[in-house]
Design an enzyme around this catalytic site. Sequence first.
Site, PDB file in Angstrom:
ATOM      1  N   GLU A   9       0.845  -1.209   0.000  1.00 24.11           N
ATOM      2  CA  GLU A   9       0.000   0.000   0.000  1.00 24.11           C
ATOM      3  C   GLU A   9       0.872   1.248   0.000  1.00 24.11           C
ATOM      4  O   GLU A   9       1.995   1.234   0.513  1.00 24.11           O
ATOM      5  CB  GLU A   9      -0.876   0.019   1.253  1.00 24.11           C
ATOM      6  CG  GLU A   9      -2.346  -0.274   1.023  1.00 24.11           C
ATOM      7  CD  GLU A   9      -3.092   0.792   0.224  1.00 24.11           C
ATOM      8  OE1 GLU A   9      -2.487   1.532  -0.574  1.00 24.11           O
ATOM      9  OE2 GLU A   9      -4.314   0.883   0.382  1.00 24.11           O
ATOM     10  N   ASP A  62      -4.402   5.491   6.014  1.00 21.70           N
ATOM     11  CA  ASP A  62      -4.889   6.723   6.637  1.00 21.70           C
ATOM     12  C   ASP A  62      -5.836   6.340   7.776  1.00 21.70           C
ATOM     13  O   ASP A  62      -5.392   6.096   8.891  1.00 21.70           O
ATOM     14  CB  ASP A  62      -5.563   7.544   5.530  1.00 21.70           C
ATOM     15  CG  ASP A  62      -5.990   8.930   5.972  1.00 21.70           C
ATOM     16  OD1 ASP A  62      -5.334   9.511   6.827  1.00 21.70           O
ATOM     17  OD2 ASP A  62      -6.993   9.441   5.435  1.00 21.70           O
ATOM     18  N   SER A  63      -7.120   6.208   7.518  1.00 22.77           N
ATOM     19  CA  SER A  63      -8.047   5.766   8.567  1.00 22.77           C
ATOM     20  C   SER A  63      -7.953   4.250   8.773  1.00 22.77           C
ATOM     21  O   SER A  63      -8.334   3.738   9.824  1.00 22.77           O
ATOM     22  CB  SER A  63      -9.484   6.115   8.184  1.00 22.77           C
ATOM     23  OG  SER A  63      -9.915   5.315   7.101  1.00 22.77           O
ATOM     24  N   LYS A  82      -0.432   7.242   8.892  1.00 22.70           N
ATOM     25  CA  LYS A  82      -0.745   8.453   9.659  1.00 22.70           C
ATOM     26  C   LYS A  82      -1.353   8.003  10.988  1.00 22.70           C
ATOM     27  O   LYS A  82      -2.569   7.852  11.093  1.00 22.70           O
ATOM     28  CB  LYS A  82      -1.761   9.302   8.893  1.00 22.70           C
ATOM     29  CG  LYS A  82      -1.211   9.971   7.642  1.00 22.70           C
ATOM     30  CD  LYS A  82      -2.321  10.783   6.972  1.00 22.70           C
ATOM     31  CE  LYS A  82      -1.810  11.559   5.777  1.00 22.70           C
ATOM     32  NZ  LYS A  82      -2.928  12.169   5.006  1.00 22.70           N
ATOM     33  N   ASP A 136      -1.603  11.096  -5.006  1.00 20.24           N
ATOM     34  CA  ASP A 136      -2.184  12.181  -5.800  1.00 20.24           C
ATOM     35  C   ASP A 136      -3.020  13.147  -4.994  1.00 20.24           C
ATOM     36  O   ASP A 136      -3.525  12.830  -3.919  1.00 20.24           O
ATOM     37  CB  ASP A 136      -3.092  11.575  -6.878  1.00 20.24           C
ATOM     38  CG  ASP A 136      -4.388  11.039  -6.281  1.00 20.24           C
ATOM     39  OD1 ASP A 136      -4.308  10.159  -5.407  1.00 20.24           O
ATOM     40  OD2 ASP A 136      -5.474  11.529  -6.660  1.00 20.24           O
TER      41      ASP A 136
HETATM   42  P1  IMP Z   1      -7.875   4.777   4.304  1.00 28.15           P
HETATM   43  O1  IMP Z   1      -8.896   3.819   3.768  1.00 28.15           O
HETATM   44  O2  IMP Z   1      -8.509   5.879   5.110  1.00 28.15           O
HETATM   45  O3  IMP Z   1      -6.764   4.087   5.072  1.00 28.15           O
HETATM   46  O4  IMP Z   1      -7.280   5.555   3.087  1.00 28.15           O
HETATM   47  C1  IMP Z   1      -6.371   5.012   2.248  1.00 28.15           C
HETATM   48  C2  IMP Z   1      -6.352   5.747   0.920  1.00 28.15           C
HETATM   49  O5  IMP Z   1      -6.662   7.144   1.044  1.00 28.15           O
HETATM   50  C3  IMP Z   1      -4.961   5.702   0.366  1.00 28.15           C
HETATM   51  O6  IMP Z   1      -4.752   4.509  -0.346  1.00 28.15           O
HETATM   52  C4  IMP Z   1      -4.926   6.942  -0.492  1.00 28.15           C
HETATM   53  O7  IMP Z   1      -5.454   6.653  -1.756  1.00 28.15           O
HETATM   54  C5  IMP Z   1      -5.832   7.912   0.207  1.00 28.15           C
HETATM   55  N1  IMP Z   1      -5.051   8.878   1.021  1.00 28.15           N
HETATM   56  C6  IMP Z   1      -5.050   8.998   2.351  1.00 28.15           C
HETATM   57  N2  IMP Z   1      -4.257   9.991   2.782  1.00 28.15           N
HETATM   58  C7  IMP Z   1      -3.705  10.523   1.659  1.00 28.15           C
HETATM   59  C8  IMP Z   1      -2.762  11.595   1.440  1.00 28.15           C
HETATM   60  O8  IMP Z   1      -2.239  12.273   2.357  1.00 28.15           O
HETATM   61  N3  IMP Z   1      -2.426  11.837   0.148  1.00 28.15           N
HETATM   62  C9  IMP Z   1      -2.952  11.130  -0.897  1.00 28.15           C
HETATM   63  N4  IMP Z   1      -3.826  10.126  -0.733  1.00 28.15           N
HETATM   64  C10 IMP Z   1      -4.208   9.813   0.542  1.00 28.15           C
HETATM   65 MG    MG Z   2      -3.980   3.513  -1.960  1.00 30.39          MG
END
Ligand code: IMP
Ligand code: MG
Length: 181
Positions: free
Chosen positions: A103, A107-108, A135, A163
């Site tokens: 990956e 993020d979350s 994060k 992006d």
């Molecule tokens: P999650 O499902 O919240 O863990 O988000 C994951 C996805 O959110 C990543 O694979 C990214 O595509 C997008 N994402 C989260 N934070 C960022 C960032 O700071 N920059 C760019 N894309 C992000």
């Molecule tokens: Mg991604």
Amino acid sequence: MSQEVQILDKTFVPFISSKQLDDRVKDMADWLNEKFRGGNPLFLAILNGSFVFASDLFKKITLTVEITFVKLASYQGTSSTGNVLTTIGLDRPLNDRDVVLVEDIIDSGKTLHEFLPQLRAHGIRTLTVVSLLTKPEAIRYQIDIDLIGFEIDNRFVVGYGLDYDGYGRNLPAIYQLKIEE
Ligand code: IMP
Ligand code: MG
């Protein structure tokens, strides 16, 4: 300020250099080469964001190894469960494989929280989760991450595959959203 980049309406400042990325990716590859010594893991990279990281990491793997790519698309489900995650492009049998999930950023944790049970349902032998970035302040779901490149603060980043609205993936380093003073 030097080396700021403008993408659409936002300004980004240098955050992780190409050299830092290269050094850390080398360490991560060493760790995987050691962990899977004598094995044949299957790398599974999640598109679009991880394609640059996956490519650099993969070139530093010295094992006999395969890579494949999946795209995860969420659409609004009609049931009360809300979004449903579908997997596009999974063309390799995964049963009994040592899968290394690659990956760009967690993020979350929602994406992997939904995808990992689907992946495990394929009867994989082992799962190793690798993310270039996490994060910690943003995490909302408990995910076991085996290998992390950099833990960063909770601010938007672009470059090296990541992006902003589709742009910025081609930047060779990682940039962070500028705080306007
Ligand atoms: P999650 O499902 O919240 O863990 O988000 C994951 C996805 O959110 C990543 O694979 C990214 O595509 C997008 N994402 C989260 N934070 C960022 C960032 O700071 N920059 C760019 N894309 C992000
Ligand atoms: Mg991604």
